[in-house]
Write a protein that holds these residues in place. Sequence first.
Motif, short mmCIF file in Angstrom:
data_model
loop_
_atom_site.label_atom_id
_atom_site.label_comp_id
_atom_site.label_asym_id
_atom_site.label_seq_id
_atom_site.Cartn_x
_atom_site.Cartn_y
_atom_site.Cartn_z
N ILE A 2 45.30 34.63 38.53
CA ILE A 2 44.71 35.90 38.11
C ILE A 2 43.19 35.86 38.20
N ASP A 3 42.59 34.71 37.84
CA ASP A 3 41.13 34.58 37.98
C ASP A 3 40.69 34.76 39.42
N VAL A 6 41.06 38.59 40.23
CA VAL A 6 40.10 39.47 39.55
C VAL A 6 38.68 39.22 40.02
N TYR A 7 38.27 37.95 40.04
CA TYR A 7 36.90 37.64 40.41
C TYR A 7 36.70 37.58 41.91
N LYS A 19 35.87 46.02 40.95
CA LYS A 19 35.86 45.61 39.55
C LYS A 19 35.42 46.76 38.65
N LEU A 28 38.20 49.42 38.33
CA LEU A 28 39.30 49.04 37.45
C LEU A 28 38.86 49.08 35.98
N SER A 41 28.45 43.33 39.36
CA SER A 41 29.58 44.16 38.95
C SER A 41 29.23 45.00 37.73
#
Length: 461
Positions: free
Chosen positions: A370-371, A374-375, A382, A385, A452
């Motif tokens: 997941i990291d 997401v990143y 980003k 979301l 971001s």
Amino acid sequence: MLTTESSLLKVNGIAMKFNSLWNNATQWFTSTPERALEQAYRAAEKIKDIEEKHFQGQKVSTASGQYGASVIAYFTTEVKRYLQKINVNLAIFKTSRLFLNLAEIENSPTDKHLYGDDVVYILDKLKFIDQTIERYSNLAIEHERQNPLISSVKTAPNPNLLNETVAQKKSPREIQRKSLFYGQQTDQKLDSASRKTGVLPRSFLRTVNRIRQELDPQTGETERQVLNQYRTSRYKTAISIKFILMLIIIPLLTHQLTKTFLLSPAVESYFNQHQEIVFINQSLEREAFEELQSFEDSLRFRSLIGLSPKLSEQETESRLREKAAEISEAYRNVGANAIANIFADMFSLIAFSIVLITSRQEIEIVKGFIDEIVYGLSDSAKAFLIILFTDMFVGFHSPHGWEVILENVARHFGLPENRDFNFLFIATFPVILDTVFKYWIFRYLNGISPSSVATYRNMNE
């Protein structure tokens, strides 16, 4: 008299169906040892077929066949899959035998092979299965030494993993999972929300490091290492997706099975024995009264405007009595379903907790997966979301959504609707959630990806 005979016929029919189901279940259970042993034997035969067709009758290894690493890895995976099937079916075979009475099984025609005169036949199968398992008892160690995927993910040696592998002889998939688990703990290239920030942004350092490696081929970034990294990423993705699906499917399946086959029949039986129970709370009772009142008003209105013939008081009373019986039965089912939902959700929560407790390594892999997702998104993605999630749950229109959620939750559990509680929850929980979002943005995202945060502020304005 006819009603009594009809009731007796229904009772006899239910008893016959129950006896038939019981006999089928008993027959299936008594044949479980023979069926499990046969499946384990077939899996061992599959391994034997692979050995005879591709490895001159020898065990699957690099010394027995002239194949490359990819082909050996494929056959090793197949052998491992059949070994897992053998172990599962042998466990079923041993467990089911403990619950069967020898005298009953000797009289059962379904187990004539398992407990009759053909004991030698059964012993030959077990001997063949034991020989197959013994032949591949060190498969985990060999596979760890030969498989480049495992060596590539070990960024630092871990004595716990080595001792566990040698002592317990884990399966190849278990070794790969543990390797990814320890690799996640020692990997310094993965952006994590909980990692401390440095002087320079990590993205800048990674770019410099990638350019240096591309200009200097002696740094060790060979084609084999790139391939191993790809295999590691693919294996990590497969584990993460399978584990996420398990977290969704297992609780849902537990909920449906326990509710359908265990809880709903028990609750319905209790309600049938207590006919005086119609409504489990006053909210459902008010809804039923309003529905009956609406039906009565509809009858009178249709009669007044000539859409239906005028009904006498007795006919109106009869129609209302039929509708009241229909409404009461419907709301009894609603109450029974709500009570079953409460216990089914408890079983689902237990199943979900068991999966989490027994899957510590998978959780670490999923966190890294997941990291990376997401990143690895762009700054605009980003920000998009974050805005979507915050506006949905803590934005201006979110109270209406929370009201719908709370009403559905109350109906799911059969709880009376409490407007005061709903308003208090909506006034406090979104505020707490918004505070958590802002803290996460300030504490973690601002340190990992300042661009971001800047994009988010610009889009939010």
